[in-house]
Design a protein around this motif. Structure first.
Motif, PDB file in Angstrom:
ATOM      1  N   SER A   1     -34.226  62.984  33.973  1.00  0.00           N
ATOM      2  CA  SER A   1     -35.539  63.613  33.918  1.00  0.00           C
ATOM      3  C   SER A   1     -35.998  64.032  35.307  1.00  0.00           C
ATOM      4  O   SER A   1     -35.581  63.451  36.312  1.00  0.00           O
ATOM      5  CB  SER A   1     -36.564  62.670  33.288  1.00  0.00           C
TER       6      SER A   1
ATOM      7  N   SER B   1     -31.886  71.614  28.516  1.00  0.00           N
ATOM      8  CA  SER B   1     -33.171  71.299  29.136  1.00  0.00           C
ATOM      9  C   SER B   1     -34.237  71.206  28.064  1.00  0.00           C
ATOM     10  O   SER B   1     -34.208  71.949  27.073  1.00  0.00           O
ATOM     11  CB  SER B   1     -33.567  72.393  30.137  1.00  0.00           C
ATOM     12  N   CYS B   2     -35.170  70.306  28.273  1.00  0.00           N
ATOM     13  CA  CYS B   2     -36.326  70.156  27.394  1.00  0.00           C
ATOM     14  C   CYS B   2     -37.562  70.155  28.284  1.00  0.00           C
ATOM     15  O   CYS B   2     -37.791  69.183  29.013  1.00  0.00           O
ATOM     16  CB  CYS B   2     -36.222  68.870  26.595  1.00  0.00           C
TER      17      CYS B   2
ATOM     18  N   GLU C   1     -36.664  73.619  24.127  1.00  0.00           N
ATOM     19  CA  GLU C   1     -35.275  73.369  24.509  1.00  0.00           C
ATOM     20  C   GLU C   1     -34.599  74.678  24.934  1.00  0.00           C
ATOM     21  O   GLU C   1     -34.949  75.753  24.444  1.00  0.00           O
ATOM     22  CB  GLU C   1     -34.471  72.788  23.338  1.00  0.00           C
TER      23      GLU C   1
ATOM     24  N   ARG D   1     -25.470  72.015  29.912  1.00  0.00           N
ATOM     25  CA  ARG D   1     -26.645  71.213  30.255  1.00  0.00           C
ATOM     26  C   ARG D   1     -27.838  71.748  29.489  1.00  0.00           C
ATOM     27  O   ARG D   1     -28.231  72.913  29.666  1.00  0.00           O
ATOM     28  CB  ARG D   1     -26.935  71.241  31.754  1.00  0.00           C
TER      29      ARG D   1
ATOM     30  N   GLN E   1     -26.944  66.432  30.149  1.00  0.00           N
ATOM     31  CA  GLN E   1     -25.683  66.953  30.649  1.00  0.00           C
ATOM     32  C   GLN E   1     -24.581  66.528  29.685  1.00  0.00           C
ATOM     33  O   GLN E   1     -24.384  65.326  29.468  1.00  0.00           O
ATOM     34  CB  GLN E   1     -25.391  66.428  32.048  1.00  0.00           C
TER      35      GLN E   1
ATOM     36  N   THR F   1     -39.554  67.807  32.798  1.00  0.00           N
ATOM     37  CA  THR F   1     -38.367  68.285  32.086  1.00  0.00           C
ATOM     38  C   THR F   1     -37.334  67.175  31.953  1.00  0.00           C
ATOM     39  O   THR F   1     -37.141  66.390  32.892  1.00  0.00           O
ATOM     40  CB  THR F   1     -37.750  69.483  32.831  1.00  0.00           C
TER      41      THR F   1
ATOM     42  N   TYR G   1     -33.253  66.524  30.876  1.00  0.00           N
ATOM     43  CA  TYR G   1     -31.973  67.215  30.770  1.00  0.00           C
ATOM     44  C   TYR G   1     -30.972  66.368  29.989  1.00  0.00           C
ATOM     45  O   TYR G   1     -31.045  65.133  29.991  1.00  0.00           O
ATOM     46  CB  TYR G   1     -31.403  67.495  32.159  1.00  0.00           C
TER      47      TYR G   1
ATOM     48  N   GLY H   1     -30.530  76.065  26.930  1.00  0.00           N
ATOM     49  CA  GLY H   1     -29.246  75.689  27.517  1.00  0.00           C
ATOM     50  C   GLY H   1     -28.090  75.622  26.542  1.00  0.00           C
ATOM     51  O   GLY H   1     -26.947  75.394  26.940  1.00  0.00           O
TER      52      GLY H   1
END
Length: 126
Positions: free
Chosen positions: A72, A21-22, A6, A19, A82, A78, A80, A8
């Motif tokens: 995604s 991210s993974c 992860e 936002r 938001q 990835t 996301y 962000g």
């Protein structure tokens, strides 16, 4: 090797946006659904949102509906999150987790997920 990483997180004022991210490695989003969980100090880890490429499903917990959006990018493997109109109550460590689509379960249950990231801190100031 399976990994979820992860990023962000950060410090933001109430009303602001972040936002998350993974990034997944060792598997593809076609085979695993991804969920975001969060854990605030002294509280249990709770499910926030979920996305599955295999059945095109998305879920949100009630407290974030209309403010958070999960998405995604399969090319980047990835997912996301938001997060808009952030509130102090959103302050927590946010984790992403992966669920095998061959063994689906209740998206809100921690035991449904096979892999977990280490988390990213989100702090919302008032």
């Amino acid at each position: 090797e399976v990994q979820l990483v992860e990023s962000g997180g950060g410090l933001v004022q109430a009303g602001g946006s972040l936002r998350l991210s993974c990034v997944a490695s060792g598997f593809t989003l076609d085979d695993y659904a991804i969920a975001w969980f969060r854990q605030a100090p002294g509280k249990e880890r709770e499910a926030v949102s979920y996305i599955s490429e295999s059945d095109q499903s998305e879920y949100y917990t009630d407290s974030v509906k209309g403010r958070f959006t999960i998405s995604s990018d399969t090319a980047k493997n990835t997912v996301y999150l938001q997060m808009n109109t952030l509130k102090p109550g959103d302050t927590a460590v946010y984790y992403c987790a992966a669920e095998s689509q061959s063994v689906p379960g209740d998206w809100t249950e921690l035991s449904t997920y096979e892999y977990w990231g280490r988390g990213t801190q989100v702090t919302v100031s008032s």
